[in-house]
Motif scaffolding. Structure first.
Motif, PDB file in Angstrom:
ATOM      1  N   ALA A 273      13.008  12.401  -5.973  1.00  0.00           N
ATOM      2  CA  ALA A 273      14.202  12.174  -4.860  1.00  0.00           C
ATOM      3  C   ALA A 273      13.825  10.791  -4.235  1.00  0.00           C
ATOM      4  CB  ALA A 273      14.246  13.228  -4.044  1.00  0.00           C
ATOM      5  N   ASN A 274      14.423   9.824  -4.613  1.00  0.00           N
ATOM      6  CA  ASN A 274      14.031   8.592  -4.037  1.00  0.00           C
ATOM      7  C   ASN A 274      14.652   8.503  -2.547  1.00  0.00           C
ATOM      8  OD1 ASN A 274      12.654   7.603  -6.344  1.00  0.00           O
ATOM      9  ND2 ASN A 274      14.336   6.419  -6.927  1.00  0.00           N
TER      10      ASN A 274
ATOM     11  N   GLN B 113       0.732  -1.306   0.168  1.00  0.00           N
ATOM     12  CA  GLN B 113       0.053   0.128  -0.106  1.00  0.00           C
ATOM     13  C   GLN B 113       0.752   1.216   0.103  1.00  0.00           C
ATOM     14  OE1 GLN B 113      -3.126  -0.332  -0.183  1.00  0.00           O
ATOM     15  NE2 GLN B 113      -3.994   1.759   0.188  1.00  0.00           N
ATOM     16  N   VAL B 114       0.545   2.323  -0.681  1.00  0.00           N
ATOM     17  CA  VAL B 114       1.094   3.338  -1.046  1.00  0.00           C
ATOM     18  C   VAL B 114       0.255   4.665  -0.623  1.00  0.00           C
ATOM     19  CG1 VAL B 114       2.539   4.937  -2.312  1.00  0.00           C
ATOM     20  CG2 VAL B 114       2.725   2.482  -2.617  1.00  0.00           C
TER      21      VAL B 114
ATOM     22  N   ARG C  12       8.448   1.751   1.462  1.00  0.00           N
ATOM     23  CA  ARG C  12       9.757   1.398   1.515  1.00  0.00           C
ATOM     24  C   ARG C  12      10.237   1.118   0.155  1.00  0.00           C
ATOM     25  NH1 ARG C  12      10.418  -3.215   5.879  1.00  0.00           N
ATOM     26  NH2 ARG C  12       8.349  -3.909   4.716  1.00  0.00           N
ATOM     27  N   THR C  13       9.491   1.007  -0.845  1.00  0.00           N
ATOM     28  CA  THR C  13       9.800   0.746  -2.211  1.00  0.00           C
ATOM     29  C   THR C  13       9.442   1.657  -3.220  1.00  0.00           C
ATOM     30  OG1 THR C  13       7.577  -0.404  -2.416  1.00  0.00           O
ATOM     31  CG2 THR C  13       9.343  -1.885  -1.599  1.00  0.00           C
TER      32      THR C  13
END
Length: 124
Positions: free
Chosen positions: A73-74, A1-2, A27-28
């Motif tokens: 910006a990862n 879930q995002v 986290r992905t």
């Protein structure tokens, strides 16, 4: 879930600039292509720009090419939309969206997660 949360919208005069931000949970983040869409009153939601997970590929709608820049910006789980030379026709609610790779990056239906939107109003 995002979960996605946009910010940075507001009222600006024609010719001005705004920078939208989208903060993502999870986290992905780097595994998702990130897109910006917009919806003006009485119109369908439309594609604005997209950036691949690595940031190596970007695509823009013809209507914003040369004026808008998408970046990410990862390390911060953030994606941005720098909007310059704004026009009254750019007035809309702007949405951030996330998708895994596969299919057309410009296709609204390929996106899995959406933010709540941020209003951008450009006065003439």
């Amino acid at each position: 879930q995002v979960q996605l949360v946009e910010s940075g919208g507001g009222l600006v005069q024609a010719g001005g600039s705004l920078r939208l931000s989208c903060a993502a949970s999870g986290r992905t983040f780097s595994s998702y292509d990130m897109g910006w869409f917009r919806q003006a009153p009485g119109k369908e939601r439309e594609f604005v720009a997209v950036i691949s997970g690595s940031g190596g590929r970007t695509y823009y709608a013809d209507s914003v090419k040369g004026r808008f820049t998408i970046s990410r910006a990862n390390a911060k789980n953030q994606v941005y939309l720098q909007m310059n030379s704004l026009k009254p026709e750019d007035t809309a609610v702007y949405y951030c969206a996330a998708r895994h790779a596969g299919g057309s990056m410009q296709y609204l239906g390929s996106y899995d997660y959406w933010g709540q939107g941020t209003q951008v109003t450009v006065s003439s």
